[in-house]
Design a protein around this motif. Structure first.
Motif, PDB file in Angstrom:
ATOM      1  N   ALA A   1       0.879  -1.168   0.000  1.00 37.47           N
ATOM      2  CA  ALA A   1       0.000   0.000   0.000  1.00 37.47           C
ATOM      3  C   ALA A   1       0.916   1.216   0.000  1.00 37.47           C
ATOM      4  O   ALA A   1       2.135   1.080   0.174  1.00 37.47           O
ATOM      5  CB  ALA A   1      -0.882  -0.023   1.246  1.00 37.47           C
ATOM      6  N   PRO A   2       0.373   2.411  -0.171  1.00 38.04           N
ATOM      7  CA  PRO A   2       1.241   3.590  -0.189  1.00 38.04           C
ATOM      8  C   PRO A   2       2.078   3.769   1.080  1.00 38.04           C
ATOM      9  O   PRO A   2       3.171   4.322   1.022  1.00 38.04           O
ATOM     10  CB  PRO A   2       0.257   4.753  -0.342  1.00 38.04           C
ATOM     11  CG  PRO A   2      -0.918   4.160  -1.034  1.00 38.04           C
ATOM     12  CD  PRO A   2      -1.013   2.747  -0.505  1.00 38.04           C
ATOM     13  N   ASP A   3       1.599   3.257   2.205  1.00 34.60           N
ATOM     14  CA  ASP A   3       2.281   3.501   3.469  1.00 34.60           C
ATOM     15  C   ASP A   3       2.942   2.288   4.107  1.00 34.60           C
ATOM     16  O   ASP A   3       3.578   2.406   5.154  1.00 34.60           O
ATOM     17  CB  ASP A   3       1.305   4.118   4.473  1.00 34.60           C
ATOM     18  CG  ASP A   3       0.108   3.214   4.745  1.00 34.60           C
ATOM     19  OD1 ASP A   3      -0.146   2.306   3.943  1.00 34.60           O
ATOM     20  OD2 ASP A   3      -0.575   3.428   5.768  1.00 34.60           O
ATOM     21  N   ARG A   4       2.798   1.087   3.492  1.00 32.14           N
ATOM     22  CA  ARG A   4       3.371  -0.097   4.144  1.00 32.14           C
ATOM     23  C   ARG A   4       3.361  -1.320   3.222  1.00 32.14           C
ATOM     24  O   ARG A   4       2.634  -1.358   2.246  1.00 32.14           O
ATOM     25  CB  ARG A   4       2.593  -0.425   5.410  1.00 32.14           C
ATOM     26  CG  ARG A   4       1.185  -0.958   5.149  1.00 32.14           C
ATOM     27  CD  ARG A   4       0.367  -1.037   6.434  1.00 32.14           C
ATOM     28  NE  ARG A   4      -0.881  -1.728   6.297  1.00 32.14           N
ATOM     29  CZ  ARG A   4      -1.979  -1.234   5.755  1.00 32.14           C
ATOM     30  NH1 ARG A   4      -1.988  -0.024   5.255  1.00 32.14           N
ATOM     31  NH2 ARG A   4      -3.091  -1.941   5.697  1.00 32.14           N
ATOM     32  N   ILE A   5       4.150  -2.314   3.613  1.00 29.03           N
ATOM     33  CA  ILE A   5       4.056  -3.633   2.988  1.00 29.03           C
ATOM     34  C   ILE A   5       2.941  -4.366   3.721  1.00 29.03           C
ATOM     35  O   ILE A   5       2.976  -4.505   4.945  1.00 29.03           O
ATOM     36  CB  ILE A   5       5.382  -4.408   3.092  1.00 29.03           C
ATOM     37  CG1 ILE A   5       6.468  -3.694   2.283  1.00 29.03           C
ATOM     38  CG2 ILE A   5       5.198  -5.847   2.604  1.00 29.03           C
ATOM     39  CD1 ILE A   5       7.836  -4.311   2.422  1.00 29.03           C
ATOM     40  N   VAL A   6       1.935  -4.818   2.985  1.00 33.75           N
ATOM     41  CA  VAL A   6       0.764  -5.464   3.574  1.00 33.75           C
ATOM     42  C   VAL A   6       0.990  -6.958   3.750  1.00 33.75           C
ATOM     43  O   VAL A   6       0.630  -7.539   4.772  1.00 33.75           O
ATOM     44  CB  VAL A   6      -0.479  -5.208   2.696  1.00 33.75           C
ATOM     45  CG1 VAL A   6      -1.697  -5.922   3.246  1.00 33.75           C
ATOM     46  CG2 VAL A   6      -0.733  -3.722   2.546  1.00 33.75           C
ATOM     47  N   TRP A   7       1.581  -7.598   2.749  1.00 36.06           N
ATOM     48  CA  TRP A   7       1.834  -9.037   2.814  1.00 36.06           C
ATOM     49  C   TRP A   7       3.036  -9.347   1.942  1.00 36.06           C
ATOM     50  O   TRP A   7       3.180  -8.819   0.840  1.00 36.06           O
ATOM     51  CB  TRP A   7       0.614  -9.812   2.304  1.00 36.06           C
ATOM     52  CG  TRP A   7       0.620 -11.264   2.650  1.00 36.06           C
ATOM     53  CD1 TRP A   7       0.067 -11.831   3.759  1.00 36.06           C
ATOM     54  CD2 TRP A   7       1.210 -12.344   1.904  1.00 36.06           C
ATOM     55  NE1 TRP A   7       0.274 -13.191   3.741  1.00 36.06           N
ATOM     56  CE2 TRP A   7       0.971 -13.525   2.609  1.00 36.06           C
ATOM     57  CE3 TRP A   7       1.915 -12.413   0.708  1.00 36.06           C
ATOM     58  CZ2 TRP A   7       1.404 -14.776   2.174  1.00 36.06           C
ATOM     59  CZ3 TRP A   7       2.361 -13.647   0.267  1.00 36.06           C
ATOM     60  CH2 TRP A   7       2.101 -14.806   0.994  1.00 36.06           C
ATOM     61  N   SER A   8       3.894 -10.221   2.445  1.00 30.40           N
ATOM     62  CA  SER A   8       5.071 -10.617   1.684  1.00 30.40           C
ATOM     63  C   SER A   8       5.392 -12.066   2.029  1.00 30.40           C
ATOM     64  O   SER A   8       5.373 -12.447   3.206  1.00 30.40           O
ATOM     65  CB  SER A   8       6.253  -9.711   2.028  1.00 30.40           C
ATOM     66  OG  SER A   8       7.385 -10.073   1.269  1.00 30.40           O
ATOM     67  N   GLY A   9       5.664 -12.870   1.010  1.00 28.31           N
ATOM     68  CA  GLY A   9       6.020 -14.257   1.259  1.00 28.31           C
ATOM     69  C   GLY A   9       5.862 -15.122   0.038  1.00 28.31           C
ATOM     70  O   GLY A   9       5.627 -14.633  -1.069  1.00 28.31           O
ATOM     71  N   GLU A  10       5.983 -16.435   0.248  1.00 26.07           N
ATOM     72  CA  GLU A  10       5.838 -17.401  -0.835  1.00 26.07           C
ATOM     73  C   GLU A  10       4.407 -17.903  -0.900  1.00 26.07           C
ATOM     74  O   GLU A  10       3.775 -18.126   0.136  1.00 26.07           O
ATOM     75  CB  GLU A  10       6.773 -18.582  -0.620  1.00 26.07           C
ATOM     76  CG  GLU A  10       8.226 -18.255  -0.868  1.00 26.07           C
ATOM     77  CD  GLU A  10       9.072 -19.506  -0.788  1.00 26.07           C
ATOM     78  OE1 GLU A  10       9.039 -20.306  -1.752  1.00 26.07           O
ATOM     79  OE2 GLU A  10       9.738 -19.676   0.231  1.00 26.07           O
TER      80      GLU A  10
ATOM     81  N   VAL B   1       5.485 -11.759  -8.001  1.00 21.59           N
ATOM     82  CA  VAL B   1       4.246 -11.006  -8.149  1.00 21.59           C
ATOM     83  C   VAL B   1       4.323  -9.795  -7.234  1.00 21.59           C
ATOM     84  O   VAL B   1       4.530  -9.924  -6.028  1.00 21.59           O
ATOM     85  CB  VAL B   1       3.011 -11.852  -7.766  1.00 21.59           C
ATOM     86  CG1 VAL B   1       1.738 -11.036  -7.912  1.00 21.59           C
ATOM     87  CG2 VAL B   1       2.947 -13.115  -8.599  1.00 21.59           C
ATOM     88  N   THR B   2       4.178  -8.617  -7.828  1.00 25.33           N
ATOM     89  CA  THR B   2       4.130  -7.377  -7.053  1.00 25.33           C
ATOM     90  C   THR B   2       2.778  -6.743  -7.300  1.00 25.33           C
ATOM     91  O   THR B   2       2.397  -6.506  -8.446  1.00 25.33           O
ATOM     92  CB  THR B   2       5.250  -6.405  -7.469  1.00 25.33           C
ATOM     93  OG1 THR B   2       6.506  -7.076  -7.346  1.00 25.33           O
ATOM     94  CG2 THR B   2       5.229  -5.159  -6.612  1.00 25.33           C
ATOM     95  N   LEU B   3       2.064  -6.499  -6.227  1.00 28.01           N
ATOM     96  CA  LEU B   3       0.755  -5.875  -6.313  1.00 28.01           C
ATOM     97  C   LEU B   3       0.826  -4.571  -5.524  1.00 28.01           C
ATOM     98  O   LEU B   3       1.126  -4.576  -4.330  1.00 28.01           O
ATOM     99  CB  LEU B   3      -0.292  -6.811  -5.720  1.00 28.01           C
ATOM    100  CG  LEU B   3      -1.748  -6.446  -5.941  1.00 28.01           C
ATOM    101  CD1 LEU B   3      -2.567  -7.711  -6.031  1.00 28.01           C
ATOM    102  CD2 LEU B   3      -2.258  -5.560  -4.854  1.00 28.01           C
ATOM    103  N   VAL B   4       0.612  -3.462  -6.213  1.00 37.00           N
ATOM    104  CA  VAL B   4       0.640  -2.137  -5.581  1.00 37.00           C
ATOM    105  C   VAL B   4      -0.783  -1.606  -5.604  1.00 37.00           C
ATOM    106  O   VAL B   4      -1.351  -1.384  -6.669  1.00 37.00           O
ATOM    107  CB  VAL B   4       1.593  -1.178  -6.331  1.00 37.00           C
ATOM    108  CG1 VAL B   4       1.587   0.188  -5.671  1.00 37.00           C
ATOM    109  CG2 VAL B   4       2.993  -1.751  -6.383  1.00 37.00           C
ATOM    110  N   ALA B   5      -1.356  -1.429  -4.429  1.00 35.86           N
ATOM    111  CA  ALA B   5      -2.748  -1.008  -4.316  1.00 35.86           C
ATOM    112  C   ALA B   5      -2.835   0.421  -3.798  1.00 35.86           C
ATOM    113  O   ALA B   5      -2.057   0.824  -2.944  1.00 35.86           O
ATOM    114  CB  ALA B   5      -3.505  -1.934  -3.381  1.00 35.86           C
ATOM    115  N   GLU B   6      -3.811   1.173  -4.334  1.00 35.54           N
ATOM    116  CA  GLU B   6      -4.033   2.534  -3.865  1.00 35.54           C
ATOM    117  C   GLU B   6      -4.613   2.537  -2.460  1.00 35.54           C
ATOM    118  O   GLU B   6      -4.277   3.373  -1.639  1.00 35.54           O
ATOM    119  CB  GLU B   6      -4.963   3.268  -4.825  1.00 35.54           C
ATOM    120  CG  GLU B   6      -4.340   3.507  -6.186  1.00 35.54           C
ATOM    121  CD  GLU B   6      -5.310   4.117  -7.177  1.00 35.54           C
ATOM    122  OE1 GLU B   6      -6.368   4.625  -6.766  1.00 35.54           O
ATOM    123  OE2 GLU B   6      -4.993   4.082  -8.372  1.00 35.54           O
TER     124      GLU B   6
END
Length: 89
Positions: A9-18, A75-80
């Motif tokens: 998200a604009p202010d943080r990593i929400v989820w990261s992993g395999e 996979v990189t997902l950037v959400a507003e």
């Protein structure tokens, strides 16, 4: 085989992993991403992103706008905007 997934998200990593797979809604419809997926860049629609982590239960994150990029099992997902209230982390 697995995917390396990062949802930000604009202010943080929400989820990261395999993950084994990921499902998301683009402006053109629902997509499923598995390992060895063709490179992809798409605009996200509003809706749920479902992640099936390696060794864990399905996680669901609601996103509004942004984009998704897939390349070489990353996979990189950037959400507003992100609503991760149901996230079990």
């Amino acid at each position: 085989m697995s995917l390396q997934v990062e949802i930000v998200a604009p202010d943080r990593i929400v989820w990261s992993g395999e993950a084994r797979q990921l499902f998301a809604r683009t402006i053109e419809g629902e997509i499923g991403i598995l390992p060895q997926h063709e490179p992809l860049l798409a605009v996200l629609g509003d809706g749920d992103v479902h992640i099936d982590p390696v060794g864990g239960d399905r996680e669901t994150i609601t996103v509004n706008g942004g984009f998704i990029s897939v390349d070489n099992d990353k996979v990189t997902l950037v959400a507003e905007h992100v609503d991760a209230a149901n996230l079990g982390v």
